[in-house]
Design a protein around this motif. Structure first.
Motif, mmCIF file in Angstrom:
data_model
loop_
_atom_site.group_PDB
_atom_site.id
_atom_site.type_symbol
_atom_site.label_atom_id
_atom_site.label_comp_id
_atom_site.label_asym_id
_atom_site.label_seq_id
_atom_site.Cartn_x
_atom_site.Cartn_y
_atom_site.Cartn_z
ATOM 1 N N TYR A 42 -33.172 17.746 4.120
ATOM 2 C CA TYR A 42 -34.250 17.606 4.753
ATOM 3 C C TYR A 42 -34.620 18.632 5.736
ATOM 4 C CZ TYR A 42 -37.698 14.815 7.477
ATOM 5 O OH TYR A 42 -38.710 14.484 8.218
ATOM 6 N N PHE A 43 -33.752 19.045 6.557
ATOM 7 C CA PHE A 43 -33.884 19.975 7.265
ATOM 8 C C PHE A 43 -34.648 21.080 7.277
ATOM 9 C CE2 PHE A 43 -32.761 23.217 9.927
ATOM 10 C CZ PHE A 43 -32.731 23.645 11.261
ATOM 11 N N GLN A 44 -34.073 21.942 6.130
ATOM 12 C CA GLN A 44 -34.015 22.608 5.977
ATOM 13 C C GLN A 44 -36.076 22.961 4.974
ATOM 14 O OE1 GLN A 44 -31.016 23.626 2.925
ATOM 15 N NE2 GLN A 44 -29.315 24.182 4.497
ATOM 16 N N LYS A 45 -35.340 21.767 4.269
ATOM 17 C CA LYS A 45 -36.590 21.030 3.174
ATOM 18 C C LYS A 45 -38.378 21.345 4.695
ATOM 19 C CE LYS A 45 -38.660 19.103 -0.814
ATOM 20 N NZ LYS A 45 -38.596 20.182 -1.262
ATOM 21 N N TYR A 46 -38.118 20.149 5.712
ATOM 22 C CA TYR A 46 -39.136 20.013 6.036
ATOM 23 C C TYR A 46 -39.639 20.929 7.724
ATOM 24 C CZ TYR A 46 -40.027 17.206 2.215
ATOM 25 O OH TYR A 46 -40.190 16.060 0.809
ATOM 26 N N ILE A 47 -38.433 21.208 8.173
ATOM 27 C CA ILE A 47 -39.130 21.865 9.426
ATOM 28 C C ILE A 47 -39.659 22.234 9.960
ATOM 29 C CG2 ILE A 47 -37.282 23.763 9.348
ATOM 30 C CD1 ILE A 47 -37.263 21.701 12.436
ATOM 31 N N ASP A 48 -40.151 23.271 8.610
ATOM 32 C CA ASP A 48 -41.578 24.030 9.126
ATOM 33 C C ASP A 48 -43.162 23.479 8.945
ATOM 34 O OD1 ASP A 48 -40.072 26.034 9.264
ATOM 35 O OD2 ASP A 48 -40.956 27.548 7.340
ATOM 36 N N GLU A 49 -42.588 22.248 8.425
ATOM 37 C CA GLU A 49 -43.581 21.072 9.095
ATOM 38 C C GLU A 49 -43.664 20.574 9.745
ATOM 39 O OE1 GLU A 49 -44.908 17.695 5.463
ATOM 40 O OE2 GLU A 49 -44.187 19.358 5.064
ATOM 41 N N ILE A 50 -42.503 20.139 10.468
ATOM 42 C CA ILE A 50 -42.360 19.094 11.460
ATOM 43 C C ILE A 50 -42.930 19.697 12.552
ATOM 44 C CG2 ILE A 50 -40.310 18.219 13.377
ATOM 45 C CD1 ILE A 50 -39.142 17.429 10.050
ATOM 46 N N LEU A 51 -42.339 21.013 12.683
ATOM 47 C CA LEU A 51 -42.447 21.844 14.381
ATOM 48 C C LEU A 51 -43.937 22.032 14.174
ATOM 49 C CD1 LEU A 51 -40.101 25.144 13.837
ATOM 50 C CD2 LEU A 51 -40.202 23.050 15.196
ATOM 51 N N LEU A 52 -45.077 22.419 12.768
ATOM 52 C CA LEU A 52 -46.503 22.513 12.908
ATOM 53 C C LEU A 52 -47.147 21.167 13.654
ATOM 54 C CD1 LEU A 52 -48.534 24.560 11.874
ATOM 55 C CD2 LEU A 52 -48.021 23.675 9.765
ATOM 56 N N SER A 53 -46.283 20.306 12.894
ATOM 57 C CA SER A 53 -47.184 18.702 13.325
ATOM 58 C C SER A 53 -47.068 18.624 15.117
ATOM 59 C CB SER A 53 -46.341 18.181 12.350
ATOM 60 O OG SER A 53 -46.900 16.304 13.102
ATOM 61 N N TYR A 54 -45.918 19.063 15.127
ATOM 62 C CA TYR A 54 -45.402 19.161 17.077
ATOM 63 C C TYR A 54 -46.797 20.119 17.758
ATOM 64 C CZ TYR A 54 -41.052 15.957 16.474
ATOM 65 O OH TYR A 54 -40.541 15.467 15.986
ATOM 66 N N LYS A 55 -46.457 20.741 17.018
ATOM 67 C CA LYS A 55 -47.614 22.234 18.016
ATOM 68 C C LYS A 55 -48.765 21.485 17.995
ATOM 69 C CE LYS A 55 -49.049 26.969 17.770
ATOM 70 N NZ LYS A 55 -48.092 28.016 16.601
ATOM 71 N N TYR A 56 -49.203 20.975 16.559
ATOM 72 C CA TYR A 56 -50.121 20.678 16.033
ATOM 73 C C TYR A 56 -51.272 18.877 17.252
ATOM 74 C CZ TYR A 56 -54.196 18.246 13.098
ATOM 75 O OH TYR A 56 -55.576 17.901 13.124
ATOM 76 N N HIS A 57 -49.795 18.521 17.290
ATOM 77 C CA HIS A 57 -50.467 17.482 18.611
ATOM 78 C C HIS A 57 -49.888 17.607 20.638
ATOM 79 C CE1 HIS A 57 -50.098 15.354 14.830
ATOM 80 N NE2 HIS A 57 -51.102 14.534 15.669
ATOM 81 N N ASN A 58 -49.973 19.372 20.222
ATOM 82 C CA ASN A 58 -49.415 20.008 21.477
ATOM 83 C C ASN A 58 -48.335 19.055 22.236
ATOM 84 O OD1 ASN A 58 -52.080 21.946 21.689
ATOM 85 N ND2 ASN A 58 -53.211 20.208 22.501
ATOM 86 N N LEU A 59 -46.787 19.009 21.576
ATOM 87 C CA LEU A 59 -45.824 18.566 22.151
ATOM 88 C C LEU A 59 -44.639 19.793 21.914
ATOM 89 C CD1 LEU A 59 -45.756 15.707 19.755
ATOM 90 C CD2 LEU A 59 -46.272 15.323 22.540
ATOM 91 N N TYR A 60 -43.790 19.368 22.774
ATOM 92 C CA TYR A 60 -42.411 19.958 22.960
ATOM 93 C C TYR A 60 -41.666 19.677 22.008
ATOM 94 C CZ TYR A 60 -43.969 22.084 27.629
ATOM 95 O OH TYR A 60 -44.702 22.063 28.854
ATOM 96 N N THR A 61 -41.169 20.857 20.921
ATOM 97 C CA THR A 61 -40.040 20.096 20.214
ATOM 98 C C THR A 61 -38.850 19.996 21.137
ATOM 99 O OG1 THR A 61 -41.081 21.466 18.078
ATOM 100 C CG2 THR A 61 -39.220 21.563 18.071
ATOM 101 N N GLY A 62 -38.349 19.279 20.396
ATOM 102 C CA GLY A 62 -36.801 19.138 21.743
ATOM 103 C C GLY A 62 -35.420 18.820 20.865
ATOM 104 N N ILE A 63 -34.946 19.418 20.645
ATOM 105 C CA ILE A 63 -33.288 18.963 20.089
ATOM 106 C C ILE A 63 -32.134 18.618 20.502
ATOM 107 C CG2 ILE A 63 -31.456 20.154 18.981
ATOM 108 C CD1 ILE A 63 -34.563 20.568 17.655
ATOM 109 N N LEU A 64 -31.634 17.243 20.087
ATOM 110 C CA LEU A 64 -30.399 16.189 20.750
ATOM 111 C C LEU A 64 -29.036 17.133 19.697
ATOM 112 C CD1 LEU A 64 -31.367 12.790 21.628
ATOM 113 C CD2 LEU A 64 -31.813 15.202 23.240
ATOM 114 N N PHE A 65 -28.299 18.014 19.833
ATOM 115 C CA PHE A 65 -27.390 17.630 19.594
ATOM 116 C C PHE A 65 -26.171 17.199 20.161
ATOM 117 C CE2 PHE A 65 -25.728 20.807 16.314
ATOM 118 C CZ PHE A 65 -24.340 20.579 16.006
ATOM 119 N N PHE A 66 -25.352 15.304 19.089
ATOM 120 C CA PHE A 66 -24.030 14.917 19.491
ATOM 121 C C PHE A 66 -22.866 14.573 18.421
ATOM 122 C CE2 PHE A 66 -27.787 11.969 17.799
ATOM 123 C CZ PHE A 66 -26.041 11.105 17.319
ATOM 124 N N ASP A 67 -22.569 14.800 19.607
ATOM 125 C CA ASP A 67 -21.117 14.151 18.166
ATOM 126 C C ASP A 67 -20.033 12.976 18.763
ATOM 127 O OD1 ASP A 67 -19.048 15.034 20.226
ATOM 128 O OD2 ASP A 67 -18.940 16.867 18.222
#
Length: 644
Positions: free
Chosen positions: A501-526
């Motif tokens: 899912y990440f590989q297929k849709y990450i560009d679309e997700i980033l574009l959507s956040y940019k479209y709505h003037n939002l920062y893209t945040g990453i939470l990495f946890f284990d």
């Protein structure tokens, strides 16, 4: 007829000049041809044909006897992208073209012909005042469900891509013999009526032009002016059109009116000159404001000529008639408008014929399975029966009483366009949809029973700010697409997104956040000490904890955030945030929720988090690696904490 009558790339505009071969014809034929050609260009026949194609899906064109395209819609890709590209299949097209055209030259009223490449074309001659001026062509379409084996064989024979060729075939409309004949008959009658009415109007325009030229020459000397005016007025006295000369005053008092006013208005000349009746009182009350505004605008702009929009008049006996009013102004030596000279023609019959055409067009559009509307994006001006049946309304007025526009009913749902996706600088939903590619122009609407349907949206400009919008129901294919998408992109164990899912849709997700003037945040946890937990309690217990942690996180973040199982016990959350510090607050909220949860038979577990805001000058994988480094920093600093 000679040449290839159907070679069209994209959209053909009107022929810029009259062909040399036309000059060899009689003067009468030249006049009819030129008038017909000018009318097509002036009245936007290309735009009308494109609108018809957008609604019905069947290409149409008017082509003269020398194979010159005078007006056309778009053409179907199966011909322009395949049949016309290969030399051998193109030769079959040319042979079919000539056969179809020759049958028209033999005097047939119309002909429906299946070409040797498997498509169906229709054609009919356009005859004006007994002169065969041009032909109307309708095609390409199919009369029945196609024999796919035939086209697969044809693809192999001519070297086409089979998948692309069959896709173009499936996009070709299928019309029954009866329906194709009805459409062709309607279009031929429309074109003939359009031409005949237009020629009458152009002749009136020529007369008006002569009137204006005569009026300018009247100023030369009194004797010539009187003589020419008397001759001109006598012409109007004997004709069908009425000549008025009004004073530029509050009531438009009549200075002169031709004797034939009684034929149009049933008031005689003397009644107007005595002011027993003023012309303004003859104008329909619902149209008077329009006519008044047009006169005031003409005076304000100091124009020499104005053409009123058609309006209604009421005769002495109460009969309502439609008229066309062309008016020129007469000025004094100081340039002030003193008189208005109007040339008024009865167009009631023309209006009735236009009404019949609209009703026939309505019947054609109502046969479409797709929802078709005419809108300016603010309200629905026209809708077909499919629209009313889908939403459960008897009339369009009934729908308008409940909603402003169809966009009010777009369902706010993932994978579908809705009003919440509009940018701040976009003025309406149509503009927003047109900024998307065709694959993204999909909306969800609820029918009268409250059941959701998916629609592919097609938009075509109709006139000024109005658009023809077509909604094609793709619910079945959309459901299959979403189910397949879910199967491929969902982790089997945790039921959250995976790296596919990440590989297929990450560009679309980033574009959507940019479209709505939002920062893209990453939470990495284990999960802290997960290996030790697995070794102690076993893999089944580990799977139980993984599923429950994923479920906890999923219910602790927003619906718009994306939770992805990155691998093993590692997870990534992609979140759009308006402020950078909100990412840290989100991570703390998730961490606390996990820490507070009691797992049956195992107590509590904790997680460590690394948080990073995606930078414009780095790749998303670089950002995730930075978040991973922050995660290890959290481990080194004692675990069960957030590093930002």
């Amino acid at each position: 007829m000679r040449g290839d009558i159907r070679i069209v790339n994209g959209e053909l505009e009107a022929l810029p000049e009259v062909p040399e071969s036309i000059h060899a014809r009689s003067e009468e034929f030249q006049y009819i041809y030129k008038t017909f050609k000018e009318l097509i260009e002036d009245e936007g026949m290309n735009q009308l044909f494109r609108g018809f194609y957008a609604i019905v899906g069947v290409p149409i064109a008017i082509i003269d006897l020398e194979a010159n395209v005078l007006a056309s819609s778009k053409w179907n890709p199966i011909c322009t992208d395949f049949h016309r590209v290969n030399a051998d299949s193109c030769a079959k097209c040319l042979e079919s073209d000539m056969s179809l055209a020759n049958q028209l030259n033999d005097g047939k009223e119309f002909n429906i012909y299946r070409c040797k490449n498997g498509m169906t074309d229709s054609a009919s001659p356009i005859v004006i005042e007994n002169k065969h001026v041009a032909n109307l062509f309708v095609g390409q379409y199919l009369l029945e469900k196609p024999d796919e084996d035939f086209f697969i064989h044809q693809a192999a024979k001519y070297g086409y891509s089979t998948d692309a060729y069959l896709k173009a075939l499936h996009n070709t409309p299928i019309l029954s013999q009866e329906k194709s004949e009805v459409i062709l008959d309607f279009l031929v009658r429309f074109a003939k009526l359009f031409a005949v009415l237009g020629m009458d109007r152009l002749r009136e325009k020529d007369a008006l032009k002569q009137l204006k030229e005569l009026n300018e020459n009247l100023e030369k000397k009194v004797e010539e002016r009187t003589k020419e005016k008397d001759s001109l007025l006598a012409l109007f006295d004997r004709g069908d059109s009425v000549l008025f000369k009004w004073n530029n005053d509050a009531t438009w008092s009549v200075k002169y009116v031709s004797d034939n006013a009684i034929k149009l208005l049933e008031y005689n000349k003397e009644e107007f000159l005595r002011k027993d009746i003023i012309y303004a009182d003859c104008i329909h009350k619902d149209d008077l404001a329009q006519v008044t505004q047009e006169v005031e605008d003409a005076v304000k702009k100091d124009v020499d000529f104005l053409k009123h929009e058609p309006y209604r008049i009421i005769t002495k006996s109460g009969t309502i008639k439609w008229v066309m009013d062309y008016t020129v102004t007469e000025k004094d030596d100081e340039g002030n408008i003193v008189y208005f000279i109007g040339y008024i023609s009865d167009i009631t019959d023309q209006k009735e014929k236009e009404k019949i055409i609209r009703e026939k067009l309505q019947r054609v559009i109502d046969t479409q399975n797709s929802i078709v509307i005419l809108t300016d994006s603010k309200k629905v001006k026209y809708a077909n029966k499919t629209f009313l049946n889908f939403f459960g309304y008897a009339t369009l007025d009934e729908f308008r009483n409940a909603f402003n526009c169809i966009s009010d009913l777009f369902v706010n749902q993932e994978h579908f366009f809705h009003l919440g996706m509009m940018k701040k600088n976009e003025t309406n939903w149509i503009e927003s949809l047109m900024h998307l590619n065709g694959r993204q122009r999909v909306v969800s609407l609820l029918n009268a029973k409250g059941l959701p349907h998916a629609f592919q949206v097609s938009i075509n400009n109709y006139d000024n700010d109005d658009y023809i919008v077509s909604f094609s129901d793709i619910s079945d294919s959309m459901v299959e697409k979403l189910e397949l998408k879910k199967e491929i992109t969902i982790d089997n164990l945790t039921q959250v997104y995976n790296r596919v899912y990440f590989q297929k849709y990450i560009d679309e997700i980033l574009l959507s956040y940019k479209y709505h003037n939002l920062y893209t945040g990453i939470l990495f946890f284990d999960i802290d000490y997960f290996k030790k937990f697995n070794d102690t309690y076993g893999h089944d217990a580990g799977d139980y904890v993984l599923k429950n942690v994923a479920s906890l996180v999923k219910h602790s973040i927003r619906e718009s955030d994306k939770l992805i199982r990155w691998g093993g016990e590692e997870f990534v959350v992609i979140a759009g945030v308006a402020k950078k510090e909100l990412l840290y607050q989100m991570a703390e909220h998730v961490r606390s929720a996990i820490e507070a949860h009691q797992f049956k038979n195992f107590g509590s577990v904790t997680c460590s988090f690394g948080c990073v805001i995606h930078g414009e000058n780095e790749t998303i994988l670089e950002t995730i690696n930075k978040a991973d480094e922050k995660l290890y920093m959290a481990k080194a600093n004692g675990r069960n904490r957030v590093e930002f």
